[in-house]
Design a protein around this motif. Structure first.
Motif, PDB file in Angstrom:
ATOM      1  N   ALA A 146      31.446  89.397   8.532  1.00  0.00           N
ATOM      2  CA  ALA A 146      31.412  88.144   8.093  1.00  0.00           C
ATOM      3  C   ALA A 146      32.154  87.135   8.749  1.00  0.00           C
ATOM      4  O   ALA A 146      31.805  85.984   9.341  1.00  0.00           O
ATOM      5  CB  ALA A 146      31.596  87.888   6.677  1.00  0.00           C
ATOM      6  N   ILE A 147      33.405  87.440   8.944  1.00  0.00           N
ATOM      7  CA  ILE A 147      34.609  86.680   9.810  1.00  0.00           C
ATOM      8  C   ILE A 147      34.215  86.406  11.138  1.00  0.00           C
ATOM      9  O   ILE A 147      33.939  85.329  11.514  1.00  0.00           O
ATOM     10  CB  ILE A 147      35.953  87.166   9.431  1.00  0.00           C
ATOM     11  CG1 ILE A 147      36.397  87.285   8.027  1.00  0.00           C
ATOM     12  CG2 ILE A 147      36.930  86.355  10.316  1.00  0.00           C
ATOM     13  CD1 ILE A 147      37.642  88.094   7.667  1.00  0.00           C
ATOM     14  N   CYS A 148      33.779  87.620  11.670  1.00  0.00           N
ATOM     15  CA  CYS A 148      33.633  87.676  13.238  1.00  0.00           C
ATOM     16  C   CYS A 148      32.463  86.772  13.403  1.00  0.00           C
ATOM     17  O   CYS A 148      32.055  86.202  14.408  1.00  0.00           O
ATOM     18  CB  CYS A 148      33.686  88.835  13.923  1.00  0.00           C
ATOM     19  SG  CYS A 148      35.229  89.677  14.057  1.00  0.00           S
ATOM     20  N   ALA A 149      31.263  86.997  12.811  1.00  0.00           N
ATOM     21  CA  ALA A 149      29.980  86.125  12.700  1.00  0.00           C
ATOM     22  C   ALA A 149      30.128  84.631  12.670  1.00  0.00           C
ATOM     23  O   ALA A 149      29.448  83.909  13.425  1.00  0.00           O
ATOM     24  CB  ALA A 149      29.106  86.644  11.708  1.00  0.00           C
ATOM     25  N   TYR A 150      31.257  84.341  12.037  1.00  0.00           N
ATOM     26  CA  TYR A 150      31.587  82.693  12.165  1.00  0.00           C
ATOM     27  C   TYR A 150      31.755  82.311  13.114  1.00  0.00           C
ATOM     28  O   TYR A 150      31.576  81.108  13.647  1.00  0.00           O
ATOM     29  CB  TYR A 150      32.762  82.532  11.065  1.00  0.00           C
ATOM     30  CG  TYR A 150      32.962  81.167  10.721  1.00  0.00           C
ATOM     31  CD1 TYR A 150      32.396  80.275   9.937  1.00  0.00           C
ATOM     32  CD2 TYR A 150      34.195  80.549  11.414  1.00  0.00           C
ATOM     33  CE1 TYR A 150      32.545  78.923   9.911  1.00  0.00           C
ATOM     34  CE2 TYR A 150      34.500  79.261  11.344  1.00  0.00           C
ATOM     35  CZ  TYR A 150      33.801  78.352  10.443  1.00  0.00           C
ATOM     36  OH  TYR A 150      33.992  77.088  10.477  1.00  0.00           O
ATOM     37  N   PHE A 151      32.279  83.064  14.057  1.00  0.00           N
ATOM     38  CA  PHE A 151      32.817  82.467  15.430  1.00  0.00           C
ATOM     39  C   PHE A 151      31.792  82.822  16.531  1.00  0.00           C
ATOM     40  O   PHE A 151      32.007  82.516  17.813  1.00  0.00           O
ATOM     41  CB  PHE A 151      34.321  83.151  15.919  1.00  0.00           C
ATOM     42  CG  PHE A 151      35.373  82.744  14.938  1.00  0.00           C
ATOM     43  CD1 PHE A 151      35.950  81.840  15.038  1.00  0.00           C
ATOM     44  CD2 PHE A 151      35.701  83.811  14.043  1.00  0.00           C
ATOM     45  CE1 PHE A 151      37.074  81.590  14.230  1.00  0.00           C
ATOM     46  CE2 PHE A 151      36.745  83.440  13.217  1.00  0.00           C
ATOM     47  CZ  PHE A 151      37.413  82.277  13.165  1.00  0.00           C
ATOM     48  N   VAL A 152      30.753  83.238  15.955  1.00  0.00           N
ATOM     49  CA  VAL A 152      29.558  83.699  17.148  1.00  0.00           C
ATOM     50  C   VAL A 152      28.757  82.457  17.018  1.00  0.00           C
ATOM     51  O   VAL A 152      28.154  82.212  16.093  1.00  0.00           O
ATOM     52  CB  VAL A 152      28.902  85.152  16.743  1.00  0.00           C
ATOM     53  CG1 VAL A 152      27.705  85.183  17.621  1.00  0.00           C
ATOM     54  CG2 VAL A 152      29.822  86.119  16.816  1.00  0.00           C
ATOM     55  N   GLN A 153      28.578  82.383  18.430  1.00  0.00           N
ATOM     56  CA  GLN A 153      27.656  80.895  18.724  1.00  0.00           C
ATOM     57  C   GLN A 153      26.159  81.508  19.024  1.00  0.00           C
ATOM     58  O   GLN A 153      25.705  81.828  20.212  1.00  0.00           O
ATOM     59  CB  GLN A 153      27.918  79.760  19.618  1.00  0.00           C
ATOM     60  CG  GLN A 153      29.426  79.286  19.550  1.00  0.00           C
ATOM     61  CD  GLN A 153      29.075  78.354  18.439  1.00  0.00           C
ATOM     62  OE1 GLN A 153      28.277  77.850  17.869  1.00  0.00           O
ATOM     63  NE2 GLN A 153      30.164  78.302  17.531  1.00  0.00           N
TER      64      GLN A 153
END
Length: 236
Positions: free
Chosen positions: A175-182
């Motif tokens: 969830a956390i890393c997906a937040y930074f994925v464009q």
């Protein structure tokens, strides 16, 4: 008698095999069509474009239906197991049931709304699926330990605990890393600034998904020893 005809063990067996095929088949089709990269695409990426999107949607919906049946059967098993004792509180068993149903509902949303078509709804469904799924297997692990040794062996309890810990630990970087994925394309490049976040999120997503599958694998032995019956009553 064949093992899969004993009790209700065909339910978790079918769920495990079918769910595994859902992820693998759509990934292989998307890979051969060149729709995704070979190195850890998101699970939803493998079902974003037709024809794999149609296959992914249908197979995921069937998996969610099998999940509902398996989760309900597990609920009734625990209810019967503890109806004459206070090993497991009924409210805990019922809460676990509803978290399981919520996870299956999230799967239906993911199957129906592709990430490239309705991204917000798809992501919301994925969040419901992962959060509810993690809570479900945590609560089921608690139930297993509370009902020991009448429910499962200590080995099975520890096996469930292991995959509950793995799924929980992998969910947060997902969830956390997906937040930074464009997310602008299904194909990723190593020189993209968000590439490390994408890889970390995608790897952990696959870990969470297969942790769920391995968790349901532990139900097969337990489901051999009971059956569910439907009673019909006619009222004048």
């Amino acid at each position: 008698m064949f093992w899969f005809r004993q009790g209700l063990c065909f339910l978790p067996a079918f769920l495990v095999v079918w769910s595994s095929c859902t992820f693998i088949v759509s990934y292989i089709i998307a890979l051969f069509r060149g729709d995704v990269d070979i190195i850890f695409p998101y699970i939803s990426d493998t079902g974003a474009n037709p024809p794999e999107s149609c296959i992914f949607g249908l197979m995921t919906f069937i998996s969610s239906c099998a999940g509902i049946a398996t989760i309900y059967a597990r609920y009734k098993f625990v209810e019967k197991l503890t109806e004459q004792s206070s090993l497991v509180k009924p409210c805990l068993n019922k809460a676990t049931l509803w978290f399981g149903f919520a996870a299956c509902f999230g799967m239906c949303i993911v199957a129906t709304f592709q990430e490239t078509a309705v991204t917000i709804v798809h992501d919301l469904g994925a969040l419901v699926f992962f959060v509810s799924g993690v809570v479900y297997i945590i609560l089921q692990t608690v139930i297993s330990y509370q009902a020991f040794p009448y429910d499962s062996s200590i080995f099975v309890c520890r096996f469930r605990l292991f995959f509950a810990v793995v799924a929980t630990a992998a969910f947060f970087p997902t969830a956390i890393c997906a937040y930074f994925v464009q997310q602008t394309t299904l194909h990723r490049h190593t020189y993209d600034k968000d590439y490390p976040y994408h890889i970390a999120s995608a790897v952990c997503e696959w870990i969470v998904a297969f942790s769920f599958i391995c968790f349901f694998l532990t139900y097969i032995h337990d489901f051999k020893i009971f059956k569910l019956q439907v009673r019909t009553e006619y009222e004048d």
